[in-house]
Design a protein around this motif. Structure first.
Motif, PDB file in Angstrom:
ATOM      1  N   ILE A 374       0.839  -1.196   0.000  1.00 56.80           N
ATOM      2  CA  ILE A 374       0.000   0.000   0.000  1.00 56.80           C
ATOM      3  C   ILE A 374       0.876   1.249   0.000  1.00 56.80           C
ATOM      4  CG2 ILE A 374      -1.771   1.241   1.327  1.00 56.80           C
ATOM      5  CD1 ILE A 374      -2.181  -1.685   2.692  1.00 56.80           C
ATOM      6  N   VAL A 375       0.484   2.241  -0.785  1.00 57.92           N
ATOM      7  CA  VAL A 375       1.147   3.545  -0.809  1.00 57.92           C
ATOM      8  C   VAL A 375       0.090   4.622  -0.575  1.00 57.92           C
ATOM      9  CG1 VAL A 375       2.533   5.167  -2.142  1.00 57.92           C
ATOM     10  CG2 VAL A 375       2.875   2.700  -2.440  1.00 57.92           C
ATOM     11  N   SER A 376       0.363   5.525   0.350  1.00 54.44           N
ATOM     12  CA  SER A 376      -0.564   6.624   0.627  1.00 54.44           C
ATOM     13  C   SER A 376      -0.519   7.648  -0.495  1.00 54.44           C
ATOM     14  CB  SER A 376      -0.201   7.278   1.959  1.00 54.44           C
ATOM     15  OG  SER A 376      -1.042   8.380   2.218  1.00 54.44           O
ATOM     16  N   LEU A 377      -1.700   8.094  -0.951  1.00 61.08           N
ATOM     17  CA  LEU A 377      -1.790   9.067  -2.039  1.00 61.08           C
ATOM     18  C   LEU A 377      -1.924  10.500  -1.534  1.00 61.08           C
ATOM     19  CD1 LEU A 377      -4.189   7.122  -4.430  1.00 61.08           C
ATOM     20  CD2 LEU A 377      -1.701   7.363  -4.615  1.00 61.08           C
ATOM     21  N   ALA A 378      -1.928  10.687  -0.219  1.00 64.33           N
ATOM     22  CA  ALA A 378      -2.084  12.030   0.350  1.00 64.33           C
ATOM     23  C   ALA A 378      -1.509  12.060   1.756  1.00 64.33           C
ATOM     24  CB  ALA A 378      -3.565  12.428   0.370  1.00 64.33           C
ATOM     25  N   LEU A 382      -1.767   9.150   9.265  1.00 61.75           N
ATOM     26  CA  LEU A 382      -0.915   7.970   9.212  1.00 61.75           C
ATOM     27  C   LEU A 382       0.494   8.285   8.716  1.00 61.75           C
ATOM     28  CD1 LEU A 382      -3.446   5.418   7.667  1.00 61.75           C
ATOM     29  CD2 LEU A 382      -2.467   5.297   9.967  1.00 61.75           C
ATOM     30  N   GLY A 383       0.655   9.431   8.070  1.00 57.88           N
ATOM     31  CA  GLY A 383       1.954   9.805   7.557  1.00 57.88           C
ATOM     32  C   GLY A 383       1.820  10.615   6.283  1.00 57.88           C
ATOM     33  N   PRO A 384       2.927  11.100   5.750  1.00 54.23           N
ATOM     34  CA  PRO A 384       2.886  11.936   4.541  1.00 54.23           C
ATOM     35  C   PRO A 384       2.570  11.125   3.291  1.00 54.23           C
ATOM     36  CG  PRO A 384       5.150  11.510   5.177  1.00 54.23           C
ATOM     37  CD  PRO A 384       4.296  10.946   6.283  1.00 54.23           C
TER      38      PRO A 384
END
Length: 442
Positions: A374-378, A382-384
């Motif tokens: 999983i990669v955060s898009l924003a 939870l983190g940057p």
């Protein structure tokens, strides 16, 4: 070198699911706890439900998950410290078959056993075999050099003659027999689409656990069990920091509808300085008005959708928290609660919190299952943007309508690297998805 505490442990595994390893694990945990042994339960893999049974069987001691695919080695070390410190024995129940892992082959119970250098107690369903058991066990014992099968439990043995045949076959390959267990239909565990029915919902659980412990006690070779154990090293200073805390004071939903919160995540937040409070959406509760973050775990909201929709305190509390820009994060069932509506399996639509522009439905079920990278898009609590995690997905509901890609929360791929596209949703300080996060990636 860090200080270490020495305890003993073993991994309880099987050639395949439905061999009886959960019942054997629960029986052993309850038997040892009843005798005054301080036993630490663990469950391999992404499983929320078995852990509650483990906790009940082991006198209320929390059960922590260990996941060789989704967890970094330092996270596993921190979990062992949190879960096993002060115990006399660590019992780790495996998942599926001993060598079954993620789609790419990683993360099997065998990987946990190898990483922790613990022996495996193999639970074999012997109901439909006799001498062939030796070939089966020999194959599992010799398949990997770094995995040691130190004993077997023969389950669902029919007669004394059947037992004699099995024991003679295993003596031929010098494999210790720790227990020979007859079938007992009263020890069956009911299931639901995500696994066992939750411990909190099973009537007569204490009677079941005591019956299982008595069953094992009658047929257990204590000397063989003792010989099957090995030392487990626990690093006393191992840090547990799987996810960054959502806030300084995190209100966590907890009841029969929202029970799927990994203990290692909650403990990790505590160890990073966050305070946690709990509330029950199902029983009229609402998040603490002073909390600067809210965590809505997964569970079975579809079984209680009408009652949740009628909890006006809950809905008002969530909306007030969003107004004050508190971080509100929902996983799977919690994600469904944050949408505008939830349609149950009978086609009835129930109004939800309406904090995310999504609708979810069980009217046309579609199973999604598997590990996820999983990669955060924003940027979120939870983190940057660009933060990386590992987790899993397991649900039958579907998200209705299309979320604007710009508002998606994560990009995900499966364990083989296949792109699954954007998933989840975010709006202001509110965000969530069907994914369950297990650990971050460095």
């Amino acid at each position: 070198m860090p200080d270490r505490h020495l305890t003993r442990g073993l991994v309880i595994a099987a050639p395949a699911s439905a061999s009886g390893k959960t019942t054997v694990t629960l029986a052993l945990l309850r038997l040892l706890a009843r005798e005054g042994c301080i036993v630490a339960p663990f469950k391999a893999g992404p499983d929320y439900i078995d852990g509650a049974f483990h906790r009940a069987a082991s006198a209320g001691r929390p059960c922590y998950n260990l996941d060789a695919y989704a967890m970094r080695p330092e996270t596993i070390a921190g979990i062992l410290r949190a879960g096993a410190m002060g115990s006399e024995l660590a019992v780790i129940e495996g998942v599926m078959g001993l060598f079954d892992g993620a789609a790419n082959g990683d993360g099997a119970t065998a990987d946990i056993a190898a990483q922790l250098k613990l022996p495996v107690l193999l639970v074999v369903d012997a109901a439909r075999q006799s001498q062939s058991v030796a070939a089966l066990v020999h194959g599992f014992r010799s398949f990997r050099d770094d995995v040691r099968v130190s004993g077997v439990v023969l389950n669902r043995v029919g007669t004394a003659r059947h037992e004699t045949l099995l024991r003679k076959a295993l003596a031929g390959i010098d494999m210790p027999v720790v227990a020979v267990l007859p079938s007992d239909k009263k020890l069956a565990l009911p299931s639901r689409h995500l696994g066992l029915v939750q411990a909190e919902e099973r009537g007569g659980l204490e009677l079941f656990l005591d019956r299982a412990a008595d069953w094992l006690h009658r047929h257990l070779d204590r000397a063989a069990l003792d010989a099957a154990l090995a030392p487990l090293q626990v690093e006393a200073d191992a840090a547990l920091r799987p996810l960054a805390p959502l806030g300084q004071h995190i209100a966590v939903a907890r009841d029969e509808a929202f029970a799927f919160a990994y203990p290692h995540l909650l403990q990790g937040w505590r160890e990073q300085g966050a305070s946690l409070s709990f509330f029950s959406p199902l029983h009229g509760g609402s998040p603490d008005a002073h909390a600067d973050a809210i965590f809505l775990p997964g569970g079975y909201p579809e079984l209680h959708a009408g009652k949740l929709a009628g909890n006006t305190r809950l809905m008002q509390g969530l909306r007030a928290a969003a107004m004050r820009q508190a971080a509100i994060y929902g996983e799977c069932g919690g994600f469904m609660l944050l949408g505008s509506s939830l349609t149950d399996g009978e086609g009835r639509q129930h109004a939800m919190a309406d904090l995310l522009p999504i609708e979810t439905s069980f009217a046309q079920r579609k199973r999604r299952l598997g590990y996820r990278r999983i990669v955060s898009l924003a940027d979120t609590a939870l983190g940057p943007k660009g933060s990386r995690f590992r987790g899993h997905e397991f649900h039958y509901s579907v998200q209705m309508g299309r979320t604007d890609r710009a508002a998606a929360l994560f990009a995900a791929c499966d364990a083989t690297g296949a792109d699954l596209g954007p998933t989840g949703c975010r709006q202001g300080s509110v965000f969530g998805s069907y994914l369950h996060l297990i650990d971050r990636e460095d």
